[in-house]
Design a protein around this motif. Structure first.
Motif, short mmCIF file in Angstrom:
data_model
loop_
_atom_site.label_atom_id
_atom_site.label_comp_id
_atom_site.label_asym_id
_atom_site.label_seq_id
_atom_site.Cartn_x
_atom_site.Cartn_y
_atom_site.Cartn_z
N ASN A 7 0.82 -1.21 0.00
CA ASN A 7 0.00 0.00 0.00
C ASN A 7 0.85 1.26 0.00
O ASN A 7 0.34 2.34 0.25
CB ASN A 7 -0.92 0.02 1.23
N LYS A 8 2.15 1.12 -0.28
CA LYS A 8 3.04 2.27 -0.26
C LYS A 8 2.71 3.22 -1.42
O LYS A 8 2.42 2.79 -2.53
CB LYS A 8 4.49 1.83 -0.36
N LYS A 9 2.76 4.52 -1.13
CA LYS A 9 2.49 5.53 -2.13
C LYS A 9 3.68 6.50 -2.18
O LYS A 9 4.49 6.53 -1.26
CB LYS A 9 1.23 6.30 -1.75
N PRO A 10 3.81 7.28 -3.25
CA PRO A 10 4.91 8.23 -3.33
C PRO A 10 4.86 9.26 -2.23
O PRO A 10 3.78 9.69 -1.81
CB PRO A 10 4.73 8.88 -4.70
N LEU A 11 6.05 9.67 -1.75
CA LEU A 11 6.17 10.68 -0.72
C LEU A 11 6.48 12.00 -1.42
O LEU A 11 7.43 12.09 -2.19
CB LEU A 11 7.31 10.31 0.23
N ALA A 12 5.66 13.03 -1.20
CA ALA A 12 5.82 14.30 -1.88
C ALA A 12 6.26 15.38 -0.89
O ALA A 12 5.92 15.31 0.29
CB ALA A 12 4.53 14.72 -2.56
N GLY A 13 6.99 16.35 -1.39
CA GLY A 13 7.44 17.44 -0.53
C GLY A 13 8.21 18.46 -1.34
O GLY A 13 8.11 18.51 -2.56
N ASN A 14 8.99 19.26 -0.65
CA ASN A 14 9.80 20.30 -1.28
C ASN A 14 11.28 20.01 -1.10
O ASN A 14 11.69 19.56 -0.04
CB ASN A 14 9.51 21.67 -0.68
N LYS A 15 12.06 20.27 -2.16
CA LYS A 15 13.52 20.33 -2.01
C LYS A 15 13.84 21.77 -1.65
O LYS A 15 13.25 22.70 -2.21
CB LYS A 15 14.21 19.97 -3.32
N ARG A 16 14.76 21.97 -0.72
CA ARG A 16 15.12 23.31 -0.30
C ARG A 16 16.60 23.56 -0.58
O ARG A 16 17.45 22.82 -0.12
CB ARG A 16 14.88 23.50 1.20
N SER A 17 16.89 24.64 -1.30
CA SER A 17 18.28 25.03 -1.54
C SER A 17 18.76 25.90 -0.39
O SER A 17 18.00 26.23 0.53
CB SER A 17 18.38 25.80 -2.87
N HIS A 18 20.03 26.30 -0.44
CA HIS A 18 20.56 27.18 0.60
C HIS A 18 19.87 28.54 0.58
O HIS A 18 19.78 29.21 1.61
CB HIS A 18 22.08 27.35 0.44
N ASN A 21 14.91 28.24 -1.84
CA ASN A 21 13.99 28.07 -2.96
C ASN A 21 13.30 26.72 -2.81
O ASN A 21 13.93 25.73 -2.46
CB ASN A 21 14.75 28.09 -4.29
N ALA A 22 11.99 26.69 -3.04
CA ALA A 22 11.21 25.45 -2.90
C ALA A 22 10.93 24.87 -4.27
O ALA A 22 10.38 25.54 -5.14
CB ALA A 22 9.91 25.73 -2.17
N THR A 23 11.33 23.62 -4.49
CA THR A 23 11.07 22.90 -5.71
C THR A 23 10.34 21.61 -5.34
O THR A 23 10.81 20.86 -4.49
CB THR A 23 12.39 22.55 -6.44
N ARG A 24 9.19 21.36 -5.98
CA ARG A 24 8.42 20.17 -5.66
C ARG A 24 9.19 18.91 -6.08
O ARG A 24 9.82 18.89 -7.14
CB ARG A 24 7.07 20.19 -6.37
N MET A 25 9.14 17.88 -5.23
CA MET A 25 9.81 16.63 -5.55
C MET A 25 8.97 15.45 -5.06
O MET A 25 8.12 15.61 -4.19
CB MET A 25 11.21 16.58 -4.95
N VAL A 26 9.21 14.30 -5.65
CA VAL A 26 8.48 13.08 -5.30
C VAL A 26 9.50 11.96 -5.12
O VAL A 26 10.37 11.77 -5.96
CB VAL A 26 7.48 12.70 -6.41
N GLN A 27 9.39 11.20 -4.03
CA GLN A 27 10.19 9.99 -3.83
C GLN A 27 9.27 8.80 -4.02
O GLN A 27 8.31 8.63 -3.27
CB GLN A 27 10.77 9.94 -2.42
N LYS A 28 9.55 7.99 -5.02
CA LYS A 28 8.72 6.83 -5.31
C LYS A 28 9.18 5.63 -4.50
O LYS A 28 10.37 5.50 -4.20
CB LYS A 28 8.78 6.51 -6.80
#
Length: 52
Positions: A7-18, A21-28
């Motif tokens: 039942n595992k689903k992708p984990l979504a969130g933001n990558k943060r630079s120094h 800056n917020a960039t959307r990312m997904v860990q499958k």
């Protein structure tokens, strides 16, 4: 057709630079095709390790 047993689903969130800056990312999830008792199933790598 392999049956999905997890039942595992992708984990979504933001990558943060120094600069914060917020960039959307997904860990499958790490899904693997395994044959158990002659049937093909799709499980996560952690579940496949436990079934071994």
């Amino acid at each position: 057709m392999a049956k999905k047993t997890t039942n595992k689903k992708p984990l979504a969130g933001n990558k943060r630079s120094h600069a914060l800056n917020a960039t959307r990312m997904v860990q499958k999830p790490n899904l693997q095709k395994k044959t158990i008792d002659g049937k093909k199933v799709i499980t996560s790598a952690r579940e496949a390790k436990k079934l071994k």
